[in-house]
Scaffold this active site. Structure first.
Site, PDB file in Angstrom:
ATOM      1  N   SER A 131      54.681   8.349  30.125  1.00 11.45           N
ATOM      2  CA  SER A 131      54.234   9.825  29.503  1.00 11.45           C
ATOM      3  C   SER A 131      55.001  10.836  29.893  1.00 11.45           C
ATOM      4  CB  SER A 131      52.624   9.841  29.802  1.00 11.45           C
ATOM      5  OG  SER A 131      52.031  11.287  29.631  1.00 11.45           O
ATOM      6  N   TYR A 139      45.187   9.419  35.983  1.00 14.25           N
ATOM      7  CA  TYR A 139      45.804   8.745  35.036  1.00 14.25           C
ATOM      8  C   TYR A 139      47.373   9.000  35.071  1.00 14.25           C
ATOM      9  CZ  TYR A 139      48.240   8.365  30.469  1.00 14.25           C
ATOM     10  OH  TYR A 139      49.079   8.019  29.632  1.00 14.25           O
ATOM     11  N   LYS A 177      51.054   6.374  35.917  1.00  9.83           N
ATOM     12  CA  LYS A 177      52.141   6.094  34.913  1.00  9.83           C
ATOM     13  C   LYS A 177      53.424   6.613  35.979  1.00  9.83           C
ATOM     14  CE  LYS A 177      50.495   5.422  31.145  1.00  9.83           C
ATOM     15  NZ  LYS A 177      50.713   4.095  30.339  1.00  9.83           N
TER      16      LYS A 177
HETATM   17  P1  NAD Z   1      44.801   2.959  22.916  1.00  8.45           P
HETATM   18  O1  NAD Z   1      43.943   3.068  23.850  1.00  8.45           O
HETATM   19  O2  NAD Z   1      44.697   3.183  21.730  1.00  8.45           O
HETATM   20  O3  NAD Z   1      45.741   1.400  23.147  1.00  8.45           O
HETATM   21  C1  NAD Z   1      45.730   0.875  24.472  1.00  8.45           C
HETATM   22  C2  NAD Z   1      45.223  -0.473  24.153  1.00  8.45           C
HETATM   23  O4  NAD Z   1      45.178  -1.117  25.155  1.00  8.45           O
HETATM   24  C3  NAD Z   1      43.754  -0.582  23.382  1.00  8.45           C
HETATM   25  O5  NAD Z   1      43.665  -1.493  22.447  1.00  8.45           O
HETATM   26  C4  NAD Z   1      42.897  -1.293  24.666  1.00  8.45           C
HETATM   27  O6  NAD Z   1      41.920  -1.882  24.209  1.00  8.45           O
HETATM   28  C5  NAD Z   1      44.019  -2.095  25.215  1.00  8.45           C
HETATM   29  N1  NAD Z   1      43.777  -2.610  26.777  1.00  8.45           N
HETATM   30  C6  NAD Z   1      43.299  -1.616  27.765  1.00  8.45           C
HETATM   31  N2  NAD Z   1      43.505  -2.245  28.809  1.00  8.45           N
HETATM   32  C7  NAD Z   1      43.753  -3.703  28.737  1.00  8.45           C
HETATM   33  C8  NAD Z   1      43.643  -4.482  29.537  1.00  8.45           C
HETATM   34  N3  NAD Z   1      43.737  -4.615  30.626  1.00  8.45           N
HETATM   35  N4  NAD Z   1      44.254  -5.888  28.885  1.00  8.45           N
HETATM   36  C9  NAD Z   1      44.490  -5.700  27.505  1.00  8.45           C
HETATM   37  N5  NAD Z   1      44.476  -4.839  26.894  1.00  8.45           N
HETATM   38  C10 NAD Z   1      44.099  -3.752  27.350  1.00  8.45           C
HETATM   39  O7  NAD Z   1      45.984   4.073  23.304  1.00  8.45           O
HETATM   40  P2  NAD Z   1      47.063   4.625  22.905  1.00  8.45           P
HETATM   41  O8  NAD Z   1      47.106   5.907  22.447  1.00  8.45           O
HETATM   42  O9  NAD Z   1      47.767   3.437  21.639  1.00  8.45           O
HETATM   43  O10 NAD Z   1      48.247   4.546  23.995  1.00  8.45           O
HETATM   44  C11 NAD Z   1      48.976   3.216  24.488  1.00  8.45           C
HETATM   45  C12 NAD Z   1      49.860   3.491  25.607  1.00  8.45           C
HETATM   46  O11 NAD Z   1      50.699   4.615  25.612  1.00  8.45           O
HETATM   47  C13 NAD Z   1      49.027   3.655  26.850  1.00  8.45           C
HETATM   48  O12 NAD Z   1      49.556   3.139  28.015  1.00  8.45           O
HETATM   49  C14 NAD Z   1      48.899   5.126  27.048  1.00  8.45           C
HETATM   50  O13 NAD Z   1      48.554   5.488  28.485  1.00  8.45           O
HETATM   51  C15 NAD Z   1      50.383   5.292  26.631  1.00  8.45           C
HETATM   52  N6  NAD Z   1      50.554   6.871  26.411  1.00  8.45           N
HETATM   53  C16 NAD Z   1      49.525   7.410  25.237  1.00  8.45           C
HETATM   54  C17 NAD Z   1      49.701   8.593  24.714  1.00  8.45           C
HETATM   55  C18 NAD Z   1      48.981   9.380  23.947  1.00  8.45           C
HETATM   56  O14 NAD Z   1      48.693  10.608  23.669  1.00  8.45           O
HETATM   57  N7  NAD Z   1      48.326   8.596  23.062  1.00  8.45           N
HETATM   58  C19 NAD Z   1      50.704   9.656  25.469  1.00  8.45           C
HETATM   59  C20 NAD Z   1      51.581   8.971  26.389  1.00  8.45           C
HETATM   60  C21 NAD Z   1      51.323   7.719  26.960  1.00  8.45           C
HETATM   61  C1  WQD Z   2      47.008  19.477  23.204  1.00 12.00           C
HETATM   62  C2  WQD Z   2      46.316  20.850  23.574  1.00 12.00           C
HETATM   63  C3  WQD Z   2      44.756  21.516  25.026  1.00 12.00           C
HETATM   64  C4  WQD Z   2      41.303  19.489  22.600  1.00 12.00           C
HETATM   65  C5  WQD Z   2      47.289  14.644  26.925  1.00 12.00           C
HETATM   66  C6  WQD Z   2      47.704  14.011  28.136  1.00 12.00           C
HETATM   67  C7  WQD Z   2      49.288  13.437  28.186  1.00 12.00           C
HETATM   68  C8  WQD Z   2      49.285  12.585  27.150  1.00 12.00           C
HETATM   69  C9  WQD Z   2      48.916  13.206  25.908  1.00 12.00           C
HETATM   70  C10 WQD Z   2      48.939  10.316  27.570  1.00 12.00           C
HETATM   71  C11 WQD Z   2      46.118  21.421  24.843  1.00 12.00           C
HETATM   72  C12 WQD Z   2      44.403  21.763  23.369  1.00 12.00           C
HETATM   73  C13 WQD Z   2      42.688  20.045  23.151  1.00 12.00           C
HETATM   74  C14 WQD Z   2      40.710  20.258  22.222  1.00 12.00           C
HETATM   75  C15 WQD Z   2      41.903  22.137  22.691  1.00 12.00           C
HETATM   76  N1  WQD Z   2      48.524  11.373  27.058  1.00 12.00           N
HETATM   77  N2  WQD Z   2      43.003  21.306  22.945  1.00 12.00           N
HETATM   78  N3  WQD Z   2      40.938  21.672  22.221  1.00 12.00           N
HETATM   79  O1  WQD Z   2      46.495  17.544  27.109  1.00 12.00           O
HETATM   80  O2  WQD Z   2      48.925  17.956  26.127  1.00 12.00           O
HETATM   81  O3  WQD Z   2      48.104  15.635  26.791  1.00 12.00           O
HETATM   82  O4  WQD Z   2      47.427  13.524  25.947  1.00 12.00           O
HETATM   83  O5  WQD Z   2      49.758  10.161  28.526  1.00 12.00           O
HETATM   84  O6  WQD Z   2      49.186  12.806  29.451  1.00 12.00           O
HETATM   85  O7  WQD Z   2      47.559  14.847  29.385  1.00 12.00           O
HETATM   86  O8  WQD Z   2      47.283  16.710  25.107  1.00 12.00           O
HETATM   87  O9  WQD Z   2      45.810  16.595  22.791  1.00 12.00           O
HETATM   88  O10 WQD Z   2      44.453  16.798  24.862  1.00 12.00           O
HETATM   89  O11 WQD Z   2      45.700  18.593  24.266  1.00 12.00           O
HETATM   90  O12 WQD Z   2      42.061  23.321  22.502  1.00 12.00           O
HETATM   91  O13 WQD Z   2      39.477  19.825  21.721  1.00 12.00           O
HETATM   92  O14 WQD Z   2      45.240  21.147  22.750  1.00 12.00           O
HETATM   93  O15 WQD Z   2      44.058  22.496  25.821  1.00 12.00           O
HETATM   94  O16 WQD Z   2      46.551  22.789  25.007  1.00 12.00           O
HETATM   95  P1  WQD Z   2      47.575  17.135  26.379  1.00 12.00           P
HETATM   96  P2  WQD Z   2      45.504  17.079  24.145  1.00 12.00           P
END
Ligand code: NAD
Ligand code: WQD
Length: 341
Positions: free
Chosen positions: A125, A150, A154
């Site tokens: 991330s 969190y 990562k």
């Molecule tokens: P998500 O929660 O939709 O998907 C994660 C999946 O992993 C889920 O289906 C959950 O049931 C499964 N899971 C969790 N723990 C588990 C375990 N111990 N064993 C087996 N399955 C497990 O999330 P996402 O948004 O698809 O994110 C996927 C990955 O990408 C995550 O690692 C997240 O940290 C990373 N990521 C997400 C974002 C974002 O904004 N969505 C941004 C950066 C990084």
């Molecule tokens: C985006 C912008 C909020 C909700 C997070 C994690 C990051 C990554 C992506 C996993 C910000 C604003 C949000 C709301 C708002 N995930 N906001 N009202 O915080 O950039 O990133 O998700 O790795 O690690 O930190 O994403 O979508 O929460 O927010 O005003 O109800 O929207 O303040 O400026 P963020 P977000």
């Protein structure tokens, strides 16, 4: 045909990547404990691709179960999404986050090594850059000290994977640092389906549009940005999914062990108001919103320099803001209750 294990493949990014893998003629095995997802996403992935995948409802921390899956399936490479991802919740439940995200990855990598699988794509991330680095973030900047547990998981996992790669000349790893994934498959059949009140901006906006929430609270209007709201790098989830295929293709071609980080973002910073007005403009829905105080831990602005992924992986995001907004709305309006429909 290469067989890819997708941990967390029933989730938001995992299901879009499973679809992209099937479309690219990979065989797909999904391991997911369904803690934050529904198997319905995978049923839809199979329908959309016209191909089947193999699903195991299992926790990646269950080492015996994972070894059995690896032995039965003969996995060529792993894309590792499984983990917990809610920033705020991680402050309240740090042990659950370290246990799931760090211990889960340790177990997975142990099993990969025991079973001779050498190729790993890890979901990292942008949060690993922490607060000290200046945007645009570039992979040559050092890992930062993310403010939430969190984010720390990562950064910790990336560090662990670098140490593993140093110790093992066979292992090949890509740490993909996602910026802000939004949008949905253009079919409107799969998308983001958060439990409870969404933490992230895009699903909250979509739920206001569909009438599930009254009003969006915009966290802060006094940041030092063009309109006072935070700037982020929003990336379409289908572009992100393709980034995994490109990383996998590159890793599978490498003759020597490696551990490389890649930013996956568009490089274009957009404000919260750009997203709200973009959604209104492209979907013709009205979004009620009000300004509220800043959210603790939010950085004013960050976005990606993704040149490394473009040059080395030949990855290029292709989707526009219009695609992101229209596809989000197609998914949300077709599925107002997500996969519960
Ligand atoms: P998500 O929660 O939709 O998907 C994660 C999946 O992993 C889920 O289906 C959950 O049931 C499964 N899971 C969790 N723990 C588990 C375990 N111990 N064993 C087996 N399955 C497990 O999330 P996402 O948004 O698809 O994110 C996927 C990955 O990408 C995550 O690692 C997240 O940290 C990373 N990521 C997400 C974002 C974002 O904004 N969505 C941004 C950066 C990084
Ligand atoms: C985006 C912008 C909020 C909700 C997070 C994690 C990051 C990554 C992506 C996993 C910000 C604003 C949000 C709301 C708002 N995930 N906001 N009202 O915080 O950039 O990133 O998700 O790795 O690690 O930190 O994403 O979508 O929460 O927010 O005003 O109800 O929207 O303040 O400026 P963020 P977000």
């Amino acid at each position: 045909m290469k067989k890819i294990l997708v941990t967390g493949g029933a989730g938001y990014i995992g299901s879009h990547t499973a679809l992209a893998l099937l479309k690219s003629d990979y065989e797909v095995v999904v391991v997911d404990n369904l803690f934050n997802s529904s198997q319905e996403s995978l049923t839809r992935v199979e329908k959309l691709s016209g191909k089947s995948l193999t699903f195991y409802q299992s926790d990646i921390r269950d080492k015996a179960a994972l070894i059995n899956i690896f032995k039965k399936e003969k996995i060529d490479a792993v894309i590792h999404f499984a983990g917990l991802k809610a920033v705020g919740e991680s402050v309240l439940k740090p042990l659950a986050y370290y246990q799931n995200n760090v211990e889960g990855t340790l177990t997975l990598v142990e099993v990969m090594k025991e079973c001779g699988t050498n190729c790993l794509v890890f979901s990292s991330s942008a949060t690993v850059y922490g607060e000290a680095n200046q945007p645009p973030y570039v992979e040559t900047q050092p890992l930062g000290n993310p403010s939430s547990p969190y984010g720390k998981t990562k950064a910790m996992v990336e560090q662990i994977l670098m140490d593993v790669a140093v110790s093992d000349p066979e292992i090949k790893i890509a740490n993909l640092r996602y910026f802000n994934p939004i949008g949905a498959d253009a079919s409107g059949q799969i998308g983001e389906d958060p439990n409870g009140i969404p933490n992230n901006l895009m699903p909250f906006v979509a739920q206001v549009a569909v009438g599930k929430r009254d009003k969006l609270a915009i966290f802060g209007d006094d940041y030092p940005t063009k309109d006072g709201t935070c700037l982020r790098d929003y990336i379409h989830v289908t572009d992100l999914a393709v980034g995994h295929i490109d990383a996998l293709t590159w890793l599978l071609k490498q003759e020597q062990g490696c551990c490389e980080a890649f930013n996956l973002g568009t490089g274009e910073p957009l404000s919260v108001l750009d997203i709200v007005h973009g959604f209104e403009n492209f979907t013709k829905q009205t979004i009620s919103y009000e300004f509220s105080p800043r959210r603790s831990g939010d950085l004013p602005a960050f976005w990606a320099n993704s040149s490394k992924a473009q040059e080395i992986l030949a990855w290029q995001p292709t989707k526009s803001l219009q695609d992101m907004m229209e596809d989000t709305w197609r998914w949300q309006s077709n599925n107002p209750q997500g996969y519960q429909n």
